[in-house]
Design a protein around this motif. Structure first.
Motif, PDB file in Angstrom:
ATOM      1  N   THR A  86       4.394 -15.739  21.756  1.00  0.00           N
ATOM      2  CA  THR A  86       4.009 -17.144  21.597  1.00  0.00           C
ATOM      3  C   THR A  86       5.088 -18.047  22.179  1.00  0.00           C
ATOM      4  O   THR A  86       6.278 -17.829  21.963  1.00  0.00           O
ATOM      5  CB  THR A  86       3.833 -17.494  20.108  1.00  0.00           C
ATOM      6  OG1 THR A  86       2.842 -16.646  19.531  1.00  0.00           O
ATOM      7  CG2 THR A  86       3.406 -18.954  19.937  1.00  0.00           C
TER       8      THR A  86
ATOM      9  N   ALA B 200       0.959 -25.275  13.016  1.00  0.00           N
ATOM     10  CA  ALA B 200       1.738 -25.817  14.124  1.00  0.00           C
ATOM     11  C   ALA B 200       1.925 -27.324  13.967  1.00  0.00           C
ATOM     12  O   ALA B 200       2.992 -27.871  14.245  1.00  0.00           O
ATOM     13  CB  ALA B 200       1.050 -25.511  15.446  1.00  0.00           C
TER      14      ALA B 200
ATOM     15  N   SER C 184       1.009 -25.169  22.430  1.00  0.00           N
ATOM     16  CA  SER C 184       1.351 -23.766  22.233  1.00  0.00           C
ATOM     17  C   SER C 184       0.482 -22.876  23.109  1.00  0.00           C
ATOM     18  O   SER C 184      -0.661 -23.216  23.425  1.00  0.00           O
ATOM     19  CB  SER C 184       1.184 -23.357  20.767  1.00  0.00           C
ATOM     20  OG  SER C 184      -0.173 -23.454  20.372  1.00  0.00           O
TER      21      SER C 184
ATOM     22  N   GLU D 111       5.951 -22.211  22.152  1.00  0.00           N
ATOM     23  CA  GLU D 111       5.603 -23.506  21.579  1.00  0.00           C
ATOM     24  C   GLU D 111       6.579 -24.572  22.078  1.00  0.00           C
ATOM     25  O   GLU D 111       7.781 -24.315  22.187  1.00  0.00           O
ATOM     26  CB  GLU D 111       5.642 -23.461  20.051  1.00  0.00           C
ATOM     27  CG  GLU D 111       4.557 -22.597  19.440  1.00  0.00           C
ATOM     28  CD  GLU D 111       4.620 -22.575  17.922  1.00  0.00           C
ATOM     29  OE1 GLU D 111       3.624 -22.161  17.309  1.00  0.00           O
ATOM     30  OE2 GLU D 111       5.667 -22.952  17.351  1.00  0.00           O
TER      31      GLU D 111
END
Length: 281
Positions: free
Chosen positions: A165, A16, A181, A167
């Protein structure tokens, strides 16, 4: 081979961070690019452990002719849909594959180690999502949502994991980027049975109580939160060296947290942290 502990480990957060350091350039410029990096940090010794180990990580993100690929932990995602050329909205979908090394090594707890090491789960599947550039703070921040589906094809847990997810990342300057996230793991019955149940033989070997509820049905096994920051050493996130730091918290949920592997020998609270260096070509 990388020493992988759990899906939301140093490697996942490192990816990330590298995505943050490279995404600014890749979203703004239609050109080929590659970001690679290495890092090290402290993570739980297995998913649900209250012991920590130091582990290395290596990750990659790139863009070739409009097609993006990136890693999350030991998983490689390929976006088979070319990036949007205008409007800031990008539809994403493609294959994903990798390996899960949970409880295959570095088990520090004596009782859990007595249960025996598990086999590596080789998992393949697909993913899809949508990303939007220019959302809240500037024309360059990015909000993305994706869902991945993975299935074990090597005969370890013989089940599946679905991971939604979200982000968000934003540049604070030309050389500084931060991101956060949130994700969750929804797992099949075989996954819960393999990683969280304790058989009678396992109980006799380890002293942990017999437990079979984790494999009764599918459910959400873990919630993950993360924060990352990247700083370019060249003064421009689009090229050269960057350093990054990261932190994260995972929470084992429900009947998975009630497993003796977590409740008695470990903890439902999972903390990670680390740092590293990346280079963008």
């Amino acid at each position: 081979m990388l020493s992988y502990v759990n899906r939301f480990s140093l490697l996942s957060l490192t990816a990330a961070a590298l995505a943050a350091s490279g995404a600014h350039a890749q979203d703004l410029e239609d050109r080929n690019q590659l970001t690679v990096g290495v890092g090290a940090g402290v993570v739980p010794s297995y998913d649900g452990s209250d012991d920590s180990v130091v582990t290395p990580g290596a990750v990659v993100r790139g863009k070739v002719e409009g097609f993006t690929f990136f890693s999350r932990g030991p998983y490689l995602f390929v976006d088979a849909i070319p990036d949007a050329q205008s409007g800031g909205l990008d539809i994403e979908a493609g294959p994903v594959g990798g390996a899960r090394f949970n409880r295959t090594r570095q088990i520090k707890d004596r009782q859990v180690r007595a249960l025996g090491e598990l086999d590596t789960a080789w998992e393949v599947g697909g993913w899809g999502g949508v990303a939007k550039t220019g959302v809240i703070t500037s024309d360059y921040d990015n909000l993305s949502f994706r869902v991945s589906y993975l299935h074990d094809v090597a005969g370890a847990h013989r089940s599946y994991i679905v991971t939604p997810t979200i982000e968000y990342g934003t540049p604070l300057s030309r050389s500084t980027y931060v991101g956060v996230s949130v994700s969750a793991d929804y797992v099949g019955k075989g996954f819960g049975r393999y990683y969280y149940d304790v058989t009678l033989a396992g109980s006799q070997a380890s002293g942990l109580g017999v437990y079979g509820a984790a494999g009764d049905k599918a459910g959400f096994a873990k919630l993950n939160l993360g924060i990352v920051g990247a700083k370019s050493l060249s003064g421009d996130l689009r090229k050269g060296l960057s350093i990054f730091a990261l932190g994260g918290y995972g929470r084992i949920l429900g009947r998975y947290a009630d497993s003796p592997i977590v409740r008695d020998a470990g903890s439902r609270n999972q903390w990670v942290g680390g740092a590293g260096i990346a280079y963008t070509f």
